[in-house]
Design a protein around this motif. Structure first.
Motif, short mmCIF file in Angstrom:
data_model
loop_
_atom_site.label_atom_id
_atom_site.label_comp_id
_atom_site.label_asym_id
_atom_site.label_seq_id
_atom_site.Cartn_x
_atom_site.Cartn_y
_atom_site.Cartn_z
N GLY A 1 0.79 -1.23 0.00
CA GLY A 1 0.00 0.00 0.00
C GLY A 1 0.82 1.27 0.00
N GLY A 2 2.15 1.14 0.00
CA GLY A 2 3.01 2.33 0.01
C GLY A 2 3.08 2.96 1.38
N GLU A 3 3.27 4.27 1.40
CA GLU A 3 3.39 5.07 2.62
C GLU A 3 4.52 4.60 3.54
N THR A 4 5.64 4.18 2.93
CA THR A 4 6.76 3.67 3.72
C THR A 4 8.04 4.50 3.55
N HIS A 5 8.20 5.18 2.44
CA HIS A 5 9.42 5.93 2.13
C HIS A 5 9.05 7.37 1.75
N TYR A 6 9.65 8.33 2.44
CA TYR A 6 9.33 9.74 2.21
C TYR A 6 10.59 10.59 2.14
N SER A 7 10.48 11.70 1.43
CA SER A 7 11.49 12.75 1.43
C SER A 7 10.85 13.98 2.05
N VAL A 8 11.59 14.64 2.93
CA VAL A 8 11.11 15.85 3.59
C VAL A 8 12.14 16.95 3.44
N GLU A 9 11.69 18.10 2.99
CA GLU A 9 12.50 19.31 2.98
C GLU A 9 11.80 20.29 3.90
N ILE A 10 12.50 20.74 4.95
CA ILE A 10 11.90 21.61 5.95
C ILE A 10 12.89 22.71 6.32
N VAL A 11 12.35 23.93 6.41
CA VAL A 11 13.12 25.08 6.85
C VAL A 11 12.40 25.62 8.08
N ALA A 12 13.13 25.65 9.21
CA ALA A 12 12.50 26.09 10.45
C ALA A 12 13.52 26.77 11.36
N GLU A 13 13.10 27.85 11.98
CA GLU A 13 13.93 28.56 12.93
C GLU A 13 14.37 27.65 14.08
N ALA A 14 13.55 26.66 14.40
CA ALA A 14 13.85 25.73 15.50
C ALA A 14 15.17 25.00 15.29
N PHE A 15 15.68 24.96 14.07
CA PHE A 15 16.92 24.25 13.77
C PHE A 15 18.16 25.14 13.89
N ALA A 16 17.97 26.43 14.13
CA ALA A 16 19.10 27.36 14.23
C ALA A 16 20.02 26.93 15.36
N GLY A 17 21.31 26.88 15.06
CA GLY A 17 22.30 26.54 16.07
C GLY A 17 22.48 25.05 16.33
N LEU A 18 21.68 24.21 15.70
CA LEU A 18 21.79 22.76 15.89
C LEU A 18 22.67 22.17 14.80
N SER A 19 23.40 21.11 15.14
CA SER A 19 24.18 20.40 14.13
C SER A 19 23.23 19.58 13.27
N ARG A 20 23.75 19.11 12.15
CA ARG A 20 22.94 18.28 11.25
C ARG A 20 22.44 17.04 11.98
N VAL A 21 23.29 16.44 12.79
CA VAL A 21 22.89 15.24 13.54
C VAL A 21 21.81 15.58 14.57
N GLN A 22 21.95 16.69 15.27
CA GLN A 22 20.94 17.11 16.24
C GLN A 22 19.59 17.35 15.58
N VAL A 23 19.61 17.99 14.42
CA VAL A 23 18.37 18.24 13.68
C VAL A 23 17.73 16.92 13.28
N GLN A 24 18.53 16.01 12.73
CA GLN A 24 18.00 14.73 12.29
C GLN A 24 17.42 13.95 13.47
N ARG A 25 18.10 13.91 14.57
CA ARG A 25 17.59 13.21 15.76
C ARG A 25 16.28 13.82 16.24
N THR A 26 16.22 15.14 16.23
CA THR A 26 15.02 15.84 16.69
C THR A 26 13.82 15.51 15.80
N VAL A 27 14.03 15.54 14.49
CA VAL A 27 12.94 15.23 13.55
C VAL A 27 12.52 13.77 13.70
N MET A 28 13.49 12.87 13.77
CA MET A 28 13.16 11.44 13.90
C MET A 28 12.41 11.17 15.20
N LEU A 29 12.77 11.86 16.26
CA LEU A 29 12.10 11.68 17.55
C LEU A 29 10.63 12.06 17.47
#
Length: 90
Positions: free
Chosen positions: A42-70
């Motif tokens: 049925g699909g709905e298993t693989h996605y691409s997300v492009e997001i721009v948010a002030e909440a990511f300011a000052g965070l490393s790429r890994v911190q941002v990824q962990r935050t989104v995944m959480l």
């Protein structure tokens, strides 16, 4: 308020509520992964997300990824297999 029934809408709602993005683009890439690990008929298993948010300011790429995944953990627990993420601060 009832939760949307499709994963794309749920992802959009979760990311919008969590990060108040300046821009957000979500693409269902599931059809490209048919027959691969984690793919479902049925699909709905693989996605691409492009997001721009002030909440990511000052965070490393890994911190941002962990935050989104959480914040999307419930979706991963219920069948989301892969998320290609491009996340930046404005």
């Amino acid at each position: 308020m009832p939760q949307p029934s499709d994963r794309r809408s749920r992802i959009e709602e979760i990311l919008t509520e969590s990060f108040s993005p300046a821009s957000l683009m979500i693409t269902d890439d599931s059809a490209k992964h048919a027959g691969h690990a984690g793919a479902a008929p049925g699909g709905e298993t693989h996605y691409s997300v492009e997001i721009v948010a002030e909440a990511f300011a000052g965070l490393s790429r890994v911190q941002v990824q962990r935050t989104v995944m959480l914040v999307l953990q419930k979706e991963f627990d219920s069948g989301l297999h892969a998320l290609a993420l491009k996340a930046t601060a404005p």
